[in-house]
Design an enzyme around this catalytic site. Structure first.
Site: not given
Length: 430
Positions: A16, A39, A94, A129, A269
């Site tokens: 994201v 990263r 999350t 989320t 999701c």
């Protein structure tokens, strides 16, 4: 704060955060922040193992960040670098814990970190989320406590749920309409204007943060419930002895029938968000029936597939204990490397419990991540002589496989969970 004053920090550079940071950096100075030093090193070198970034754009924005003070991207894991920013966009994971309850630790830790750098007039926008109320009831108190500032007087918040679809190169960030919200009407306008500057598909300004949070939770819960319905149909039709895809094709000739397909429901999701909504409902004294029943059906599909494969093997005379099986694919969806919340693992575990020796092959997944997350060592190359093959993910590469070469002759069992292969090639499909 005017648009010319925006100095944006994107917290969390995963599926994201990275595309968001790149897109904003075309118009504003952006700090891409991640606590994972490896990263940061990877991205700073112009590489991205998630395959979500356009590498040419990433390289160009990194170069701009070194010379242009009005736009461009800088990547860092050095927390003090956050101090210079005034808009913070949080895109951390999350997940749910082992008891399928919301795990807010990454979100609250990010909030605590940002609290140490908040200044008067700053805005914190959450994209992760959550359940309705989480931003204002869970995150804001952490921001206030750590910063010593007062919410909606000294600093402000917004919520704009992410809608990234990993692996999708058509429906990309700027082409998906964005829901926005703010903690005051003025901040809602500013947040909406910020996203409108990069989202060509447009924005939808929700009347409150809670409405925006709820919209994200239900868009995935709806898909989960719809898929659970056709998964339950697949269980019924298996007992009747008819093919689910045939039934759906026939029913789909009516104009208002929605052609959902059965399958494993994983990912960051659809397999997670319904639990966030259910958690909030239960905290208010309501036990959701439909949402959780759908989750139970979908969570058990891996077990059904494994048991079906074992029954087919027995029917063909195989001794199950010590038999060899191959699972094709471990990512949660086709043609992408994302293995978060993969339900293919359920098939693997169930077959192993039957005493089957199971190989897993996936040309897209990272061997290191799969072993670290699930304890499964992926094959470097395909073997041969498998008693059973389970097509779990419809990677395009699997259409090119010569199944006669890798199965154990005519007695080999092939099960297709995606109705992806030629149906004359398979013994059964979901």
């Amino acid at each position: 704060m005017t648009a010319n004053d925006h100095k944006i920090a994107v917290i969390g550079l995963g599926y994201v955060g990275l595309p968001l940071a790149i897109e904003f950096s075309r118009k504003y100075p952006v700090l891409g922040f991640d606590i994972n030093a490896a990263r940061v090193k990877e991205l700073s070198a112009g590489e991205d193992h998630t395959n979500e970034a356009d590498i040419e754009s990433l390289t160009a924005m990194l170069a701009a960040g070194k010379t242009d003070t009005t736009k461009g991207l800088k990547i860092s894991s050095h927390e003090p670098d956050l101090q210079a920013c005034n808009i913070y966009i949080v895109t951390v994971p999350t997940p749910i814990d082992q008891f399928k309850a919301p795990d807010l630790k990454p979100l609250l830790k990010a909030s605590e970190m940002l609290g140490r750098h908040l200044k008067k007039g700053d805005i914190v926008i959450y994209e992760s989320t959550v359940y309705p109320g989480c931003t204002e009831e869970d995150c804001v108190p952490v921001l206030e406590k750590t910063s010593g500032l007062k919410f909606n007087a000294d600093f402000y918040c917004g919520y704009s749920p992410e809608r990234i679809n990993p692996g999708d190169k058509v429906n990309t960030l700027t082409k998906i309409k964005k829901v926005t919200s703010g903690s005051t009407p003025e901040i809602a306008d500013k947040v909406d204007a910020l996203y409108s500057s990069i989202i060509t598909a447009g924005t939808h300004k929700a009347p409150s943060i809670k409405v925006a949070e709820a919209s994200k939770a239900i868009e995935n819960a709806q898909r989960d419930v719809n898929i659970s319905f056709v998964n339950e149909l697949a269980l019924i039709f298996d007992r009747i002895g008819i093919d689910t895809s045939d039934v759906i094709e026939a029913a789909g000739t009516k104009w208002n029938f929605l052609k959902y397909k059965p399958g494993l429901v994983g990912g960051h999701c659809i397999g997670v968000d319904p639990y966030y909504l259910a958690h909030k409902a239960e905290s208010l004294g309501y036990h959701p029936q439909v949402i959780l029943s759908g989750r139970r059906v979908n969570d058990n599909m891996g077990m059904f597939v494994a048991n079906k494969v074992v029954k087919l093997m027995i029917k063909k005379g195989h001794k199950i204990d010590g038999a060899r099986a191959l699972i094709l694919g471990v990512t949660f969806k086709e043609n992408c490397p994302d293995v978060r919340n993969s339900r293919v693992v359920d098939i693997y575990k169930e077959l192993v419990q039957f005493g089957v020796s199971v190989d897993v092959y996936d040309p897209h997944a990272s061997h290191e991540i799969v072993e670290e997350e699930y304890g499964i060592k992926l094959c470097d190359k395909l073997g041969s002589g498998y008693d059973a093959i389970v097509l779990a993910v419809s990677h395009k590469e699997f259409l090119e496989l010569d199944f006669t070469r890798i199965t154990n002759g005519k007695n080999g069992v092939i099960f297709d969970t995606k109705s992806f292969l030629d149906r004359n090639l398979v013994d059964s499909r979901l």
